[in-house]
Design an enzyme around this catalytic site. Structure first.
Site, PDB file in Angstrom:
ATOM      1  N   HIS A 209       0.930  -1.300  -0.038  1.00 44.62           N
ATOM      2  CA  HIS A 209       0.001  -0.145   0.051  1.00 44.62           C
ATOM      3  C   HIS A 209       0.796   1.113  -0.067  1.00 44.62           C
ATOM      4  O   HIS A 209       1.803   1.417   0.791  1.00 44.62           O
ATOM      5  CB  HIS A 209      -0.956   0.114   1.160  1.00 44.62           C
ATOM      6  CG  HIS A 209      -2.073   1.032   1.406  1.00 44.62           C
ATOM      7  ND1 HIS A 209      -1.759   2.336   1.178  1.00 44.62           N
ATOM      8  CD2 HIS A 209      -3.320   0.901   1.056  1.00 44.62           C
ATOM      9  CE1 HIS A 209      -3.122   3.016   1.093  1.00 44.62           C
ATOM     10  NE2 HIS A 209      -3.947   1.935   1.162  1.00 44.62           N
TER      11      HIS A 209
ATOM     12  N   ARG B  12      -6.406  10.375  -0.386  1.00 39.90           N
ATOM     13  CA  ARG B  12      -5.776  11.028  -1.759  1.00 39.90           C
ATOM     14  C   ARG B  12      -7.287  10.922  -2.515  1.00 39.90           C
ATOM     15  O   ARG B  12      -7.565  12.005  -3.261  1.00 39.90           O
ATOM     16  CB  ARG B  12      -5.179   9.977  -2.453  1.00 39.90           C
ATOM     17  CG  ARG B  12      -3.431  10.318  -2.141  1.00 39.90           C
ATOM     18  CD  ARG B  12      -2.647   9.396  -2.559  1.00 39.90           C
ATOM     19  NE  ARG B  12      -2.825   7.950  -1.949  1.00 39.90           N
ATOM     20  CZ  ARG B  12      -2.774   6.970  -2.656  1.00 39.90           C
ATOM     21  NH1 ARG B  12      -2.615   6.765  -3.775  1.00 39.90           N
ATOM     22  NH2 ARG B  12      -2.707   5.785  -1.891  1.00 39.90           N
TER      23      ARG B  12
END
Lengths: 232, 559
Positions: free
Chosen positions: B329, B349
């Site tokens: 990740h 994000r």
């Protein structure tokens, strides 16, 4: 692997025996440093699962503190015990037959009305939730507030262990949230339409086309696709 | 521990200084200024910086159904291990539990499978290593993908998932995954899952890495916890049909004399008791392998994520797919050390959070698929534009304060309570300061090969969730794992219940375990390792070796 601190060692007590562990450790990593292989009272190790609820006391402090072992940094002379499991009776219900009001709570968790507003639950909550306030909201039938205040509950059960009225706050809260989510949140209208489209085979032709493409054809299509976050 | 160390101040100032300009770009649409990578650019950054491409990342497995294939090295080590039991010392007498469907694993896939197997008339036993719901499912933060908007569709979702997986995904599985997403969304909603809504009452959708539309449904940043606690509550609403056995991991599958899977042998880690479950069908739903710390990475995963299910199935003859591929990740915490490797949700994000280097410069499109984004972070640090931590790690900044400038004040408290709380515990306010991040081991992309109904090549053995392989190809997109365990947990539950109705179990046997030992011997593999691992080893062995001439944590005395 969780921490790589090699600094000053400080004394703590695990199940009454003194151990010296690195300063800055969490209770979990301190116990492992002391040689414990944890088989319970440990879970996600990131503060999301509620498996590692612990109680501790500090010198010169009459209070009994609660915390998640994976999130609580050890302090000198801390006395620690883990509560891997909070015994509580989850009532069995059929969510489809309930109403989003006070009735299910009267029926399944009548002890909620024994709340004496002592706020002990709020003080012990490792998530810093206003537990007493959400219980009081349930009593008033204000599910919306109860749900909002209890949303971040990870169901460790420390509240239920400390409650003088002996209620399982975390189980009462999930019943409130399920009722709210099922009955009181706005219906998603387009969702029904989309499900129907899928059932009626609206996308089958395009799926068949994509699935018959060669890897290179599909790759070309993918890299040329329109990325658009402005539309829904 | 209070906030960032002094020496990081200068870099933090640069991040703040470039923020107004970056905000302006974001408002005009970041993709117009910082283009997503082309196929060639992706390939280059992956081949140079993704840990899977390192020359020691993979090796050949010498035994079992995938013999001769290159798999992730650590995976090979675990598969080439001895069983925990000696079959000659085990008496497969009267089973302790006799059931239609045995589900190994009590996370999201296991609970969903139990609910649907029961709805299809089966009696179910769930056996789980720790507590019901102690699983990666509980920890997922960001959300679940489902094409629930008019300008989106299951086929666009399909294309995104195939591209994200480098076109290695099994197409028929992806079709099922994306087509059933809207139905799953509704099913969960009717169980009471509180999907986030927009102010006007629509399902809130956000972009995710590698998606081309807004498709991410969430429940604040406790999405996984919200779904898991509802599924767990629902499982517990049917005690007459679903028996839950906690703290009882499976150590081997049990087959019958026709080669069908017929249940499992469970092991109580504290008492040493063995528990035999005979079942007409068995579903493995044990999750992934983050706790193997592949390539030395920290992990976002649950304590129990030790690849147990893959080991059990492999010994019983099940074929694996894409066990050469590991997901890192992009945004694991790099500081403070207490939360090293912990998950920072991709939803940051999705809401406009930007990765920037030590000089506050944007260096990659923030929503590339995970492997590409992670590799770009590793490249930035390798080329000297990362920030070193006091304990020798390195990271880049994930600018979170910009979220409030883009979405309004109060957004972080409302949408990211878990992240806010996580950092506040260590004296950092993510509304004011960015987070220092570096890739962390997150997901088992491959696993046991399944068909559309979760069936494997071993009769009456089904698989669902992260432990399966094929759905995500060699790289899963965010939001497709919650979806995966719901879609395929449901399907495995339905199929297991159907199969149970027409199954008659023969004589129980552990001969496959004997054969596996023989294969190890024939291949000349000499090792002390035993598997399934059950729990990872984090003890301070120096203390345990004191007063001992020898201490081996793999030996029974080491447990």
């Amino acid at each position: 692997m969780d921490t790589q601190i090699e600094e000053k060692l400080i004394p703590i007590y695990i199940l009454s025996k003194k151990y010296y562990v690195p300063e800055g450790s969490t209770i979990i990593t301190a116990m492992e440093y002391a040689g414990f292989k944890l088989k319970k009272g440990v879970g996600c190790r990131e503060g999301f699962c509620g498996a590692c609820a612990s109680l501790y006391r500090l010198p010169g402090d009459y209070k009994l503190h609660g915390g998640l072992a994976c999130q609580t940094v050890v302090q000198p002379e801390m006395q620690i015990v883990q509560i891997p499991f909070a015994p509580a009776e989850k009532k069995v219900y059929n969510i489809d037959e309930l109403t989003p009001d006070i009735e299910p709570f009267k029926k399944y968790y009548p002890e909620v009305f024994r709340c004496v507003s002592c706020n002990t639950c709020t003080k012990i909550c490792p998530q810093e939730l206003e537990v007493m306030d959400y219980i009081q909201a349930v009593i008033r039938g204000d599910l919306e507030l109860a749900v909002d205040l209890s949303f971040d509950c990870i169901m460790c059960g420390l509240c239920s262990v400390r409650c003088p009225a002996e209620m399982p706050q975390h189980l009462i809260a999930i019943l409130a949230r399920r009722l709210y989510g099922k009955y009181m949140m706005p219906r998603a209208e387009f969702l029904e339409k989309r499900i129907k489209e899928v059932e009626e085979g609206k996308f089958e032709e395009e799926f068949a086309r994509f699935m018959s493409m060669s890897r290179d054809e599909l790759k070309k299509l993918y890299y040329e696709r329109d990325i658009n976050f402005d539309i829904t | 521990m209070n906030g960032y160390p002094e020496y990081m101040r200068e870099s933090l100032k640069k991040v703040a200084a470039t923020r107004p300009k970056r905000l302006e770009l974001a408002k005009k649409g970041l993709k117009n200024f910082l283009k997503p990578m082309t196929a060639e650019e992706r390939e280059e950054v992956l081949s140079k910086y993704h840990p899977d491409y390192h020359k020691e990342a993979r090796k050949k497995i010498r035994i079992g159904p995938n013999k001769g294939e290159l798999l992730t090295s650590k995976v090979v080590d675990v598969l080439e291990s001895h069983p925990r039991i000696n079959p000659d010392e085990i008496e497969l007498g009267e089973p302790d539990y006799d059931t239609d469907v045995l589900i190994i694993g009590g996370g999201g896939a296991g609970c969903m499978a139990a609910i649907w197997a029961r709805m299809n008339g089966a009696k179910v036993v769930i056996a789980t290593k720790l507590r019901l719901g102690d699983a990666n499912s509980m920890m997922s933060q960001g959300g679940m993908q489902a094409a629930v908007n008019p300008h989106d569709s299951p086929t666009i979702h399909y294309l995104d998932a195939m591209g994200g997986g480098h076109f290695d995904n099994k197409p028929e599985l992806v079709k099922v995954l994306t087509s059933e997403a809207p139905m799953i969304t509704k099913f969960l909603m009717e169980l009471g899952v509180m999907w986030d809504r927009t102010p006007d009452g629509h399902l809130q959708t956000k972009p995710g890495g590698g998606t081309s539309r807004r498709r991410l449904l969430s429940a604040r940043d406790y999405t996984g916890a919200e779904i898991m606690r509802v599924l767990r509550d629902e499982v517990r609403n049917h005690p007459e049909d679903i028996t839950v056995l906690e703290y009882l991991p499976a150590v081997e599958l049990v087959l019958d004399d026709e080669g069908k899977c017929a249940g499992a042998l469970l092991f109580h880690m504290e008492t040493g008791e063995y528990v035999l479950v005979r079942a007409k069908t068995t579903i493995i739903a044990t999750g992934g392998f983050g706790r193997l710390h592949i390539a030395g990475f920290p992990t976002t995963n649950h304590y129990g994520a030790t690849m147990d299910g893959v080991v059990l199935a492999y010994r019983a003859g099940a074929k694996l797919l894409y066990m050469d591929s590991v997901q890192f990740h992009p945004t694991g915490a790099a500081y403070p050390p207490q939360i090293l490797g912990f998950l920072i949700t991709e939803k940051i994000r999705g809401f406009g959070g930007q990765p920037v280097n030590k000089d506050g410069e944007l260096f990659v499109y923030p929503l590339e698929p995970r492997d590409v984004e992670a590799s770009a972070f590793i490249r930035e640090c390798a080329e000297g534009r990362g920030i070193k931590t006091p304990d020798g790690h390195v990271g880049i900044w994930l600018d979170s304060p910009i979220i409030e400038l883009l979405n309004g004040p109060g957004t972080i408290e409302k949408a990211f309570p878990a992240m806010l709380r996580q950092y506040r515990r260590f004296g950092i306010d993510i509304r004011e300061e960015p987070m220092l991040v570096y890739p962390t081991l997150h997901y088992q992309n491959g696993g046991i090969e399944i068909n559309e109904w979760g069936e494997t090549n071993v009769p009456n053995l089904l698989v669902a969730g992260e432990v399966s392989g094929g759905v995500h190809g060699r790289n899963r997109l965010m939001g497709n794992s919650i979806l995966d365990y719901n879609v395929f947990g449901r399907r495995a539950g339905i199929r297991a219940a159907e199969l149970a109705k027409k199954t008659k179990i023969g004589k129980l046997t552990l001969d496959h375990v004997r054969r596996y030992e023989e294969e190890l011997r024939e291949a000349g593999i000499k090792t002390k390792r035993v598997a399934p691992i059950l729990l990872p080893e984090y003890r301070n062995l120096k203390i345990l070796q004191k007063h001992r001439k020898e201490f081996d944590p793999f030996l029974p005395a080491g447990l």
